[in-house]
Design a protein around this motif. Structure first.
Motif, PDB file in Angstrom:
ATOM      1  N   VAL A 145       0.873  -1.176   0.000  1.00  0.00           N
ATOM      2  CA  VAL A 145       0.000   0.000   0.000  1.00  0.00           C
ATOM      3  C   VAL A 145       0.907   1.222   0.000  1.00  0.00           C
ATOM      4  O   VAL A 145       1.818   1.326   0.821  1.00  0.00           O
ATOM      5  N   GLY A 155      -8.684   7.048   4.343  1.00  0.00           N
ATOM      6  CA  GLY A 155      -8.300   6.373   3.108  1.00  0.00           C
ATOM      7  C   GLY A 155      -7.833   7.299   2.000  1.00  0.00           C
ATOM      8  O   GLY A 155      -7.480   6.847   0.911  1.00  0.00           O
ATOM      9  N   LYS A 156      -7.834   8.611   2.268  1.00  0.00           N
ATOM     10  CA  LYS A 156      -7.357   9.538   1.235  1.00  0.00           C
ATOM     11  C   LYS A 156      -5.839   9.455   1.170  1.00  0.00           C
ATOM     12  O   LYS A 156      -5.168   9.312   2.183  1.00  0.00           O
ATOM     13  N   GLN A 158      -3.995   7.136  -0.324  1.00  0.00           N
ATOM     14  CA  GLN A 158      -3.386   5.802  -0.282  1.00  0.00           C
ATOM     15  C   GLN A 158      -3.995   4.889  -1.326  1.00  0.00           C
ATOM     16  O   GLN A 158      -5.151   5.032  -1.711  1.00  0.00           O
ATOM     17  N   GLU A 182       4.078   0.347   2.243  1.00  0.00           N
ATOM     18  CA  GLU A 182       3.827  -0.553   3.358  1.00  0.00           C
ATOM     19  C   GLU A 182       3.450  -1.910   2.831  1.00  0.00           C
ATOM     20  O   GLU A 182       2.700  -1.996   1.852  1.00  0.00           O
ATOM     21  N   ASN A 267      -1.049  -0.401  12.928  1.00  0.00           N
ATOM     22  CA  ASN A 267      -1.259   0.264  11.640  1.00  0.00           C
ATOM     23  C   ASN A 267      -0.969   1.750  11.776  1.00  0.00           C
ATOM     24  O   ASN A 267      -0.139   2.291  11.083  1.00  0.00           O
ATOM     25  N   GLU A 268      -1.668   2.411  12.680  1.00  0.00           N
ATOM     26  CA  GLU A 268      -1.363   3.831  12.900  1.00  0.00           C
ATOM     27  C   GLU A 268      -1.853   4.294  14.259  1.00  0.00           C
ATOM     28  O   GLU A 268      -2.601   3.601  14.939  1.00  0.00           O
TER      29      GLU A 268
HETATM   30  N1  ADP Z   1      -0.755  -2.160   4.858  1.00  0.00           N
HETATM   31  C1  ADP Z   1      -2.061  -2.398   4.789  1.00  0.00           C
HETATM   32  N2  ADP Z   1      -2.515  -3.660   4.571  1.00  0.00           N
HETATM   33  C2  ADP Z   1      -3.862  -3.908   4.486  1.00  0.00           C
HETATM   34  N3  ADP Z   1      -4.810  -2.973   4.593  1.00  0.00           N
HETATM   35  C3  ADP Z   1      -4.429  -1.690   4.807  1.00  0.00           C
HETATM   36  C4  ADP Z   1      -3.031  -1.339   4.916  1.00  0.00           C
HETATM   37  N4  ADP Z   1      -2.949  -0.023   5.135  1.00  0.00           N
HETATM   38  C5  ADP Z   1      -4.221   0.440   5.169  1.00  0.00           C
HETATM   39  N5  ADP Z   1      -5.116  -0.542   4.980  1.00  0.00           N
HETATM   40  C6  ADP Z   1      -6.600  -0.410   5.012  1.00  0.00           C
HETATM   41  O1  ADP Z   1      -6.956   0.956   4.826  1.00  0.00           O
HETATM   42  C7  ADP Z   1      -7.521   1.500   6.037  1.00  0.00           C
HETATM   43  C8  ADP Z   1      -7.103   2.952   6.224  1.00  0.00           C
HETATM   44  O2  ADP Z   1      -5.684   3.039   6.299  1.00  0.00           O
HETATM   45  P1  ADP Z   1      -4.929   3.917   7.380  1.00  0.00           P
HETATM   46  O3  ADP Z   1      -3.475   3.752   7.174  1.00  0.00           O
HETATM   47  O4  ADP Z   1      -5.456   3.620   8.721  1.00  0.00           O
HETATM   48  O5  ADP Z   1      -5.276   5.373   6.889  1.00  0.00           O
HETATM   49  P2  ADP Z   1      -6.262   6.509   7.418  1.00  0.00           P
HETATM   50  O6  ADP Z   1      -5.326   7.530   7.949  1.00  0.00           O
HETATM   51  O7  ADP Z   1      -6.956   6.922   6.186  1.00  0.00           O
HETATM   52  O8  ADP Z   1      -7.135   5.894   8.464  1.00  0.00           O
HETATM   53  C9  ADP Z   1      -7.009   0.572   7.126  1.00  0.00           C
HETATM   54  O9  ADP Z   1      -7.812   0.639   8.274  1.00  0.00           O
HETATM   55  C10 ADP Z   1      -7.086  -0.769   6.393  1.00  0.00           C
HETATM   56  O10 ADP Z   1      -8.423  -1.237   6.299  1.00  0.00           O
END
Ligand code: ADP
Ligand code: MG
Length: 376
Positions: A145, A155-156, A158, A182, A267-268
């Motif tokens: 990603v 989701g913006k 990415q 990632e 994740n974050e």
């Molecule tokens: N490396 C990853 N592998 C699988 N799914 C991902 C990954 N990164 C993001 N996603 C999907 O996208 C969603 C949003 O990504 P995230 O990095 O949390 O960004 P945001 O800041 O938009 O919340 C995640 O909750 C997940 O569902």
């Protein structure tokens, strides 16, 4: 540390979206006054606050005047520029402090901080110049990603990519700005946990919430998550360590992937109340928003206990589809609570509100809340 900031005092909120709105509702219920500053007018927070100031975060004179008139400053928007947080800090305590924004508002910095601290984090590489891409692809693997380093939310900024060529094209489309690549995690589930830490050092954690996303935007949350006690303990340990490491005074949400072999990957981070914690308003003794009020004002913590299992479903602008949703139909469903954020323009993908359902069991709450949303 000076004494607590008691009800009757004024809390300043930088940012004016729904997080600030629900914070302001919790704060005003406890007898505080709330001021908000953001570039927008008639905002979700402004509609609830005593004073809404419309100014750019870069307008440091406005930020100074704002901070002078409040007893403590907090934020609901992570992308408040450091200069604004610093300026506010000259006139009032800023909680959590600006250094937390600095760490969490840039993905590469946040992930670097986590990796350096020995926290489990999704494998990633930092992309600065076009030359970084080849190594990054080898290091991270495919699929992956690609995410802009800054200003991503819901989701913006990415996109999933399947090859080095595709990554190069997508990155060019993003304007070649700093990014992270990632590994795509084929996760079993997504989870999150909210914790809070007070000005006096106390810490409180909620339990794990189970989340589903649609188009990378949170769709539903269920609490409590059905996970083994070991996973719950590990997550709690991580959240507590992060609250201390980052010296948070306020609320922190940690988003996790639970891998198919049962491991947690971060994740974050969000150094503020989080969409997956909205159900704490109806389901817990103390909501994540009240916890933020208590934390930043130097009050004792509230109990985080669950009153009833709950589920939340987001209401995005897509739901409008040229007509107002049938709010009465959702209100008719027993155990369902309607939350709307006062936004007038229902744009696609825009968070307009949410529904929470309470039930005897979490899966039942999820069934009820999605049925109520369908009835809209
Ligand atoms: N490396 C990853 N592998 C699988 N799914 C991902 C990954 N990164 C993001 N996603 C999907 O996208 C969603 C949003 O990504 P995230 O990095 O949390 O960004 P945001 O800041 O938009 O919340 C995640 O909750 C997940 O569902
Ligand atoms: Mg996220």
């Amino acid at each position: 540390m000076s004494g607590p900031i008691l009800p009757g005092a004024t809390i300043g909120v930088l940012g004016s979206g729904q997080l600030g709105r629900m914070f302001a509702m919790a704060a005003t219920r406890m007898g505080y006054r709330v001021h908000t500053l953001s570039p927008d007018e008639d905002t979700p927070t402004g509609q609830v606050a005593e004073l809404e100031i419309t100014a750019s975060f870069d307008d440091l004179d406005a930020v100074r005047a704002f901070a002078r008139n409040v007893d403590v400053v907090t934020f609901e928007f992570e992308n408040v520029p450091a200069a604004a947080a610093d300026m506010a800090g000259e006139h009032a305590p800023v909680r959590p402090s600006g250094h937390i924004l600095h760490t969490t508002q840039q993905r590469a910095r946040e992930k670097g901080f986590l990796a350096d601290g020995g926290f489990p984090v999704t494998p990633f590489a930092h992309l600065r110049t076009a030359r970084d891409l080849a190594d990054a692809v080898v290091q991270v693997g495919m699929p992956a990603v690609l995410k802009t380093a800054s200003f991503g939310y819901d989701g913006k900024g990415q996109q999933k990519v399947g090859s080095r060529e595709e990554a190069a094209i997508v990155w060019a489309e993003m304007g070649g700005q700093e990014a992270v690549l990632e590994r795509f995690i084929d996760f079993d589930r997504e989870l999150s946990m909210i914790g809070a830490r007070g000005a006096t050092g106390w810490m409180v954690t909620y339990g794990l919430v189970e989340n589903t996303h649609r188009d990378h935007i949170l769709d539903t949350s269920v609490y409590p998550a059905a996970v083994p006690a070991r996973v719950e303990r590990t997550a709690t340990e991580i959240v507590r360590r992060l609250l201390e490491r980052l010296d948070v005074i306020g609320v922190l949400c940690v988003e996790f992937f639970l891998t198919r072999d049962g491991a947690l990957l971060i994740n974050e981070l969000a150094p503020r109340p989080h969409n997956s914690g909205h159900l704490t308003i109806d389901a817990c003794v103390t909501s994540q928003f009240e916890q933020q009020v208590r934390a930043v004002c130097g009050l004792p913590p509230g109990a985080a206990d669950l009153l009833r299992p709950a589920a939340m479903a987001n209401l995005l602008g897509d739901l409008w589809n040229h007509r107002e949703p049938d709010w009465a139909a959702a209100c008719l469903v027993p155990g369902v609570k309607l939350h709307l954020y006062g936004k007038s323009e229902p744009r696609r993908g825009r968070k307009m509100g949410h529904l929470t359902a309470l039930a005897h069991h979490a899966p039942e709450a999820l069934r009820v809340v999605t049925a109520a949303r369908d009835a809209l």
